[in-house]
Structures are given as C-alpha cells and as structure tokens.
Design a protein around this motif. Sequence first.
Motif, PDB file in Angstrom:
ATOM      1  N   GLN A 165      39.714 -33.617  25.163  1.00  0.00           N
ATOM      2  CA  GLN A 165      38.481 -34.387  25.361  1.00  0.00           C
ATOM      3  C   GLN A 165      38.788 -35.861  25.627  1.00  0.00           C
ATOM      4  O   GLN A 165      38.187 -36.477  26.508  1.00  0.00           O
ATOM      5  N   THR A 166      39.721 -36.414  24.872  1.00  0.00           N
ATOM      6  CA  THR A 166      40.071 -37.824  25.033  1.00  0.00           C
ATOM      7  C   THR A 166      40.692 -38.065  26.394  1.00  0.00           C
ATOM      8  O   THR A 166      40.336 -39.022  27.096  1.00  0.00           O
ATOM      9  N   LEU A 167      41.611 -37.194  26.792  1.00  0.00           N
ATOM     10  CA  LEU A 167      42.241 -37.335  28.110  1.00  0.00           C
ATOM     11  C   LEU A 167      41.207 -37.216  29.226  1.00  0.00           C
ATOM     12  O   LEU A 167      41.228 -37.992  30.183  1.00  0.00           O
ATOM     13  N   ARG A 168      40.289 -36.275  29.098  1.00  0.00           N
ATOM     14  CA  ARG A 168      39.239 -36.098  30.114  1.00  0.00           C
ATOM     15  C   ARG A 168      38.421 -37.388  30.264  1.00  0.00           C
ATOM     16  O   ARG A 168      38.139 -37.830  31.379  1.00  0.00           O
ATOM     17  N   THR A 169      38.065 -37.987  29.152  1.00  0.00           N
ATOM     18  CA  THR A 169      37.295 -39.235  29.175  1.00  0.00           C
ATOM     19  C   THR A 169      38.090 -40.356  29.828  1.00  0.00           C
ATOM     20  O   THR A 169      37.572 -41.084  30.683  1.00  0.00           O
ATOM     21  N   LEU A 170      39.358 -40.512  29.452  1.00  0.00           N
ATOM     22  CA  LEU A 170      40.175 -41.599  29.986  1.00  0.00           C
ATOM     23  C   LEU A 170      40.509 -41.388  31.469  1.00  0.00           C
ATOM     24  O   LEU A 170      40.628 -42.364  32.215  1.00  0.00           O
ATOM     25  N   VAL A 171      40.643 -40.138  31.887  1.00  0.00           N
ATOM     26  CA  VAL A 171      40.831 -39.840  33.318  1.00  0.00           C
ATOM     27  C   VAL A 171      39.556 -40.202  34.074  1.00  0.00           C
ATOM     28  O   VAL A 171      39.588 -40.853  35.121  1.00  0.00           O
TER      29      VAL A 171
END
Length: 133
Positions: free
Chosen positions: A68-74
């Motif tokens: 979830q965090t990676l998706r947001t930062l991407v």
Amino acid sequence: MEGRMQVTEWTPGTMSEVFHSDCPARVVLDHVTSRWGVWVLMALQRGDLRFYELRERIEGISEKMLSQTLRTLVRDGLVWREVEPSTPPKVTYGLTPLGRGTGEPLAELFGWIRDHAFEILDTQAEFDRVGGK
C-alpha cells in the motif's frame, strides 16, 4: 489530465498556508511522513531495492502495508516501479528525482532524532515518574 487532481487554482504564498485544510502540501506531507512512507523513502536512499529487500530492511512492516505504501509513493511520483517479466515477477523500486529530493531533509530529521533520542526518552521517564505534572 484525467485522474489527476487539479490544483492550478492554488497559489502558494506564505508557509502558514500549509495549515489550511485545502493546501495540497498536506496530502503530500501525509504520504511522505506516514507511518511507513518515511521508512520506505529512507530505505531507498541507498539505492534501488526489490520488494523482499525492502520488507527485510524495514523491520515490522507487513507485506500488505509495504504494498500500500509503495503504491501511494509510486502514484505520488516519488518512487518508480519496474516489473521484470519472470515467474514469479521480479519487482524493483527506486526513487525518482522528485523522491531523491526527500533524502536530505529526511536524513537531517533522522540524524536529529538519533542524536536526541536518549534525551527525549529520559524526559519521558521523568515525566512519567512525577505523574505527568
């Protein structure tokens, strides 16, 4: 642009505007300083990492929260994602030029926290010892 928030009507002026609820910087700040966002950004400062390497480097993060965090930062344009077609797929993450810009300020913050952590913990213990008075 379809799917993008239009912020063209926002005219930044003074630093105090970040306290306004409609300031776009608040959304970005929430993502960068989220519980896991800051750790992902700091972990990627040293170089690109595969998903499992990030999970191993950041103790305590679940696969779900890391995803979830990676998706947001991407989505924010701070992190890039590359999928190498294989079985299973190999996914690598790294910082975009925009994401690399978070490095120095975060490193300074981490350094300050590291340098003052024991002092803060001592202050907390004293506060608790006297009953919060």
